[in-house]
Design a protein around this motif. Structure first.
Motif, PDB file in Angstrom:
ATOM      1  N   LEU A 202       0.831  -1.204   0.000  1.00 53.29           N
ATOM      2  CA  LEU A 202       0.000   0.000   0.000  1.00 53.29           C
ATOM      3  C   LEU A 202       0.868   1.258   0.000  1.00 53.29           C
ATOM      4  CD1 LEU A 202      -2.806   1.223   0.136  1.00 53.29           C
ATOM      5  CD2 LEU A 202      -2.743   0.973   2.624  1.00 53.29           C
ATOM      6  N   ALA A 203       1.958   1.236   0.761  1.00 53.20           N
ATOM      7  CA  ALA A 203       2.877   2.376   0.786  1.00 53.20           C
ATOM      8  C   ALA A 203       3.486   2.611  -0.590  1.00 53.20           C
ATOM      9  CB  ALA A 203       3.972   2.147   1.824  1.00 53.20           C
TER      10      ALA A 203
ATOM     11  N   GLU B  47       2.106   1.941  -3.445  1.00 46.21           N
ATOM     12  CA  GLU B  47       1.083   2.534  -4.304  1.00 46.21           C
ATOM     13  C   GLU B  47       1.034   4.044  -4.125  1.00 46.21           C
ATOM     14  OE1 GLU B  47      -2.695   0.751  -3.584  1.00 46.21           O
ATOM     15  OE2 GLU B  47      -2.035  -1.290  -4.060  1.00 46.21           O
ATOM     16  N   ARG B  48       1.272   4.488  -2.895  1.00 45.72           N
ATOM     17  CA  ARG B  48       1.219   5.921  -2.597  1.00 45.72           C
ATOM     18  C   ARG B  48       2.533   6.618  -2.930  1.00 45.72           C
ATOM     19  NH1 ARG B  48      -1.337   5.325   3.512  1.00 45.72           N
ATOM     20  NH2 ARG B  48      -3.382   4.509   2.897  1.00 45.72           N
ATOM     21  N   HIS B  49       3.649   5.879  -2.831  1.00 41.84           N
ATOM     22  CA  HIS B  49       4.980   6.449  -3.061  1.00 41.84           C
ATOM     23  C   HIS B  49       5.752   5.497  -3.965  1.00 41.84           C
ATOM     24  CE1 HIS B  49       4.062   9.120   0.323  1.00 41.84           C
ATOM     25  NE2 HIS B  49       3.669   8.039   0.961  1.00 41.84           N
TER      26      HIS B  49
ATOM     27  N   ASN C 130      -4.478   5.888  11.252  1.00 40.07           N
ATOM     28  CA  ASN C 130      -4.169   7.107  10.500  1.00 40.07           C
ATOM     29  C   ASN C 130      -3.036   7.903  11.118  1.00 40.07           C
ATOM     30  OD1 ASN C 130      -6.187   6.638   8.590  1.00 40.07           O
ATOM     31  ND2 ASN C 130      -7.747   7.649   9.836  1.00 40.07           N
TER      32      ASN C 130
ATOM     33  N   LYS D 256      -3.176  -0.378   6.418  1.00 40.36           N
ATOM     34  CA  LYS D 256      -3.180   1.083   6.315  1.00 40.36           C
ATOM     35  C   LYS D 256      -2.274   1.697   7.370  1.00 40.36           C
ATOM     36  CE  LYS D 256      -6.882   3.232   7.635  1.00 40.36           C
ATOM     37  NZ  LYS D 256      -8.273   3.765   7.692  1.00 40.36           N
TER      38      LYS D 256
ATOM     39  N   ALA E 122       1.355   1.107   6.410  1.00 41.85           N
ATOM     40  CA  ALA E 122       1.705   2.020   5.315  1.00 41.85           C
ATOM     41  C   ALA E 122       1.977   3.418   5.849  1.00 41.85           C
ATOM     42  CB  ALA E 122       0.588   2.056   4.278  1.00 41.85           C
ATOM     43  N   ASN E 123       1.208   3.831   6.853  1.00 40.69           N
ATOM     44  CA  ASN E 123       1.427   5.163   7.433  1.00 40.69           C
ATOM     45  C   ASN E 123       2.762   5.229   8.163  1.00 40.69           C
ATOM     46  OD1 ASN E 123      -0.113   7.823   7.929  1.00 40.69           O
ATOM     47  ND2 ASN E 123       0.690   7.305   9.958  1.00 40.69           N
TER      48      ASN E 123
ATOM     49  N   HIS F 181       5.349   5.635   5.643  1.00 42.27           N
ATOM     50  CA  HIS F 181       5.324   7.014   5.155  1.00 42.27           C
ATOM     51  C   HIS F 181       6.110   7.928   6.085  1.00 42.27           C
ATOM     52  CE1 HIS F 181       3.871  10.899   3.745  1.00 42.27           C
ATOM     53  NE2 HIS F 181       3.404  11.151   4.950  1.00 42.27           N
TER      54      HIS F 181
ATOM     55  N   ARG G 268       9.459  10.019   4.948  1.00 45.22           N
ATOM     56  CA  ARG G 268       9.530  11.484   5.042  1.00 45.22           C
ATOM     57  C   ARG G 268      10.722  11.934   5.876  1.00 45.22           C
ATOM     58  NH1 ARG G 268       5.286  15.035   4.472  1.00 45.22           N
ATOM     59  NH2 ARG G 268       6.876  16.568   5.048  1.00 45.22           N
TER      60      ARG G 268
END
Length: 370
Positions: A27-28, A30-32, A287, A310, A313-314, A317, A321
């Motif tokens: 999932l991570a 897919e976002r990055h 989240n 999820k 994946a956060n 993230h 970062r």
């Protein structure tokens, strides 16, 4: 800025191990799309999970081990017996430069001990702190630290935590001068323990802070949105965090009971469903998953053991970062700015101390139940 950050994943840690860690990494990705991974754990199990995810497989390298640090192991025991574990290898990948950051959902105390022993604390930092992003009623999330890595702290520790928390907030929230507050039993200058009042005096005396020190904050105001960073010792921070988590669960349960108590209540639930969905999203721990050990010579992020894909994946993230924006460098620059300020003579020593490369401090102290 680091190109294509590579994240080492302890694939064996957490309540569900490989399944959720691999799903979170997918999932991570897919976002990055620029992320790369070093997946550490049972090669056969990881390979089976990757077979269904060709994009993640192409972006990953697998390092095999079947050794796992149990959630019940004490930090001292994990240090002795877990050298070849998926957790230890993930941290070692950061130490050797094979990865930009490590993410684990395993035993928090063991992860803290391994990370501190392998990576050591940064020059000018006496003890690392466990920090996390938490929701507020304001326009952005709030950083809170220490959440349990150090049960007792002196004024110098609290000042260093302020610097680290501000750097974290600057990166994650894009705030040029985050508002930093010290958690206390009152807002008056004479309130609180000696170390808290001394830390406030040190912060007020330094003219070159890369953040705005707003003074003391009481626990009932920390989520109101009036500050960006809340600093405390690990014992107080852990108690505050657990109290908030318990209160959130209580409110959710009260609402559930209220909306199922009668036919009229159930009808009210249907009408209120959009608003309740917003509340659920705001309070969903997935989240805001991903607590980081700030102050080390490397980035290690702790995912909650019960996090879903999820949530994982956060956490990834957060790790990416912090690696991209080089949080370690930003903390070092902030320390140097304070130490170099002429008006802060006599204060800088109290801020930066002599903790360069230190492995001391409370490695195995109480840690947050992340």
């Amino acid at each position: 800025m680091t190109q294509q950050p590579r994240i080492a994943i302890d694939a064996m840690g957490g309540d569900e191990g490989v399944r959720v860690m691999i799903a979170g990494a997918a999932l991570a990705l897919e976002r990055h799309a620029d992320l790369r991974f070093l997946l550490i754990g049972d090669e056969e199990v990881i390979g089976a999970a990757l077979a269904e995810r060709p994009a993640l497989k192409a972006a990953s390298e697998v390092q095999h081990t079947t050794v796992v640090v149990a959630g019940t192991e004490k930090p001292s025991q994990a240090l002795r017996t877990g050298r070849g574990s998926s957790m230890a290898l993930a941290v070692d990948a950061v130490k050797t430069g094979r990865a930009s950051a490590a993410v684990s959902a395993g035993n928090t105390g063991a992860l803290m001990a391994m990370a501190k022993l392998a990576l050591r604390t940064m020059p000018g930092i006496d003890r690392p702190a466990l920090a996390a992003l938490l929701p507020t009623l304001g326009d952005n999330d709030m950083v809170m630290l220490d959440l349990g890595a150090n049960t007792e702290c002196d004024a110098r520790n609290l000042v260093q935590f302020s610097i680290m928390g501000a750097a974290y907030s600057h990166i994650m929230m894009d705030l040029p001068a985050p508002r930093v507050s010290l958690l206390n039993i009152g807002t008056e200058e004479l309130k609180g323990r000696d170390e808290i009042r001394e830390a406030a005096a040190l912060l007020r005396a330094s003219p070159n802070l890369p953040f705005t020190f707003t003074g003391f904050i009481e626990s009932d105001k920390i989520f109101a949105g009036g500050t960006d960073v809340v600093v405390s010792d690990g014992f107080t921070g852990n108690v505050a965090l657990k109290t908030v988590e318990g209160t959130a669960r209580m409110v959710s349960e009260v609402l559930r009971r209220a909306f199922t108590s009668s036919i009229r209540s159930k009808a009210g639930f249907l009408l209120s469903k959009p608003a309740l969905h917003i509340l659920k999203v705001h309070l969903d721990p997935n989240n805001h998953n991903g607590a980081v050990f700030l102050g080390l010579n490397g980035i290690v992020v702790k995912s909650h053991g019960s996090a879903d894909d999820k949530g994982v994946a956060n956490a990834i993230h957060v790790a990416a970062r912090l690696a991209e924006d080089d949080v370690t460098r930003q903390i070092a620059e902030s320390l140097a700015r304070i130490a170099d300020a002429p008006a802060a003579a006599g204060v800088a020593g109290g801020v930066t101390g002599n903790g360069a490369g230190s492995a001391g401090g409370n490695v195995t102290g109480s840690v947050a139940g992340q």
